[in-house]
Enzyme design. Structure first.
Site, PDB file in Angstrom:
ATOM      1  N   GLU A 148      14.121 -16.793   7.867  1.00 43.90           N
ATOM      2  CA  GLU A 148      13.089 -15.708   7.180  1.00 43.90           C
ATOM      3  C   GLU A 148      12.002 -15.602   8.294  1.00 43.90           C
ATOM      4  O   GLU A 148      11.195 -16.567   8.622  1.00 43.90           O
ATOM      5  CB  GLU A 148      12.829 -16.270   5.935  1.00 43.90           C
ATOM      6  CG  GLU A 148      13.709 -16.225   5.255  1.00 43.90           C
ATOM      7  CD  GLU A 148      13.407 -16.448   3.482  1.00 43.90           C
ATOM      8  OE1 GLU A 148      12.291 -16.622   3.252  1.00 43.90           O
ATOM      9  OE2 GLU A 148      14.228 -16.618   2.715  1.00 43.90           O
ATOM     10  N   HIS A 200      12.771 -11.468   0.046  1.00 41.82           N
ATOM     11  CA  HIS A 200      12.172 -12.579  -0.591  1.00 41.82           C
ATOM     12  C   HIS A 200      11.031 -12.220  -1.387  1.00 41.82           C
ATOM     13  O   HIS A 200       9.945 -12.651  -1.632  1.00 41.82           O
ATOM     14  CB  HIS A 200      11.767 -13.886   0.474  1.00 41.82           C
ATOM     15  CG  HIS A 200      11.854 -15.241  -0.130  1.00 41.82           C
ATOM     16  ND1 HIS A 200      12.093 -16.511   0.401  1.00 41.82           N
ATOM     17  CD2 HIS A 200      11.626 -15.622  -1.500  1.00 41.82           C
ATOM     18  CE1 HIS A 200      11.668 -17.133  -0.342  1.00 41.82           C
ATOM     19  NE2 HIS A 200      11.663 -16.839  -1.653  1.00 41.82           N
TER      20      HIS A 200
END
Length: 310
Positions: free
Chosen positions: A261, A282
């Protein structure tokens, strides 16, 4: 008492913190790892969300810090073991953002079944894919929930309106009362994989859950299964997922979390370019309502612990 908030906190929660601890020196500003590593030595309390990583090397030389508050459920961005060894209390806010995550999961499933994102993109490109985008109904499908904590329970409640057969896999045995309340059936992982039209993951990432869904598990699944991961990157083997998206066994996937990420590598470019993948950065807990609940809850917990110190 010095309290530092390193990630954004709901404004009402910040006001409440100042009102509840009027004599504390409260600062709120984002510092990157290297800056925070130096400044953390001066704080009694540190409050973070998910962006700040409180690592072992950051904690090794602190003597003053007494409390770390995580405005959220997971603690994978905090070295909890080192904190405990240093006598630092680690607090979080389990359950406060669970409904938001459950609603995102449901949205992803409906998006995949009804081609909402693909239809939108097609229209923007001047396409009229009415015949190509025949969808499916979620109603009366078999929905598998792996992990029946706060998010899983909220999701089961939302699914009641769709009259799904909801299968649960969890290491903790459900009571008869829970089974009746949530209208679910607790089964083995193998049974869930074999029978579910949709599978949603809601487990923490640890040594036991890392890649718990990989090639072997995909082979056990039904044809045209939909899989959703809004839990933690790593519990789903994304390379295996891409393989089964390509061969058609997986009808579609919804991803809110990733092993990397942000997901910027060439592999992720290929995965995210698949027309049957719906993805978000997210944001499962990123709603106004969830952040308000999380903010107030972490403030209440921090204030309670601070008062114990006095």
């Amino acid at each position: 008492m010095k309290i530092h908030i390193n990630d954004p906190l709901d404004e009402d929660a910040l006001r409440k913190l100042k009102n509840d601890l009027p004599n504390a020196e409260i600062t709120s500003e984002y510092f990157d790892k290297e800056v925070l590593k130096e400044k953390i030595k001066d704080y009694d309390v540190l409050i973070v969300r998910s962006a700040t990583k409180v690592t072992k090397d950051m904690l090794e030389n602190v003597d003053k810090l007494k409390i770390i508050g995580r405005a959220g459920m997971g603690l994978d961005n905090i070295d909890v073991e080192t904190a405990k060894a240093k006598g630092i209390k680690v607090l979080n806010t389990p359950g406060q953002n669970s409904l938001s995550v459950a609603e995102l999961v449901l949205g992803m499933v409906l998006d995949i079944y009804r081609h909402i994102t693909r239809g939108t993109v097609g229209l923007r490109e001047g396409k009229w894919e009415k015949k190509q985008l025949k969808g499916l109904e979620l109603s009366k499908k078999t929905f598998g929930i792996i992990g029946f904590g706060y998010v899983g329970k909220n999701l089961a409640n939302l699914l009641k309106g769709f009259e799904t057969e909801t299968l649960i896999y969890d290491l903790v045995k459900l009571t008869e009362e829970e089974i009746k309340e949530y209208k679910v059936k607790q089964v083995s992982l193998e049974e869930l994989l074999k029978n579910s039209d949709v599978i949603s993951l809601h487990v923490p990432k640890n040594d036991k859950t890392y890649h718990m869904i990989s090639d072997e598990q995909f082979e056990e699944m039904k044809e045209k299964v939909v899989i959703i991961n809004a839990a933690r990157g790593g519990v789903l083997d994304e390379k295996a997922l891409l393989k089964y998206l390509k061969n058609g066994k997986v009808l579609g996937a919804g991803l809110d979390v990733f092993e990397e990420e942000p997901p910027t590598s060439e592999f992720y470019k290929e995965l995210l370019s698949m027309p049957n993948v719906v993805a978000t950065p997210h944001i499962g807990a990123s709603t106004d309502e969830a952040q308000a609940r999380v903010g107030i809850n972490i403030v209440d917990r921090v204030v309670e612990e601070v008062k114990k110190l006095n």
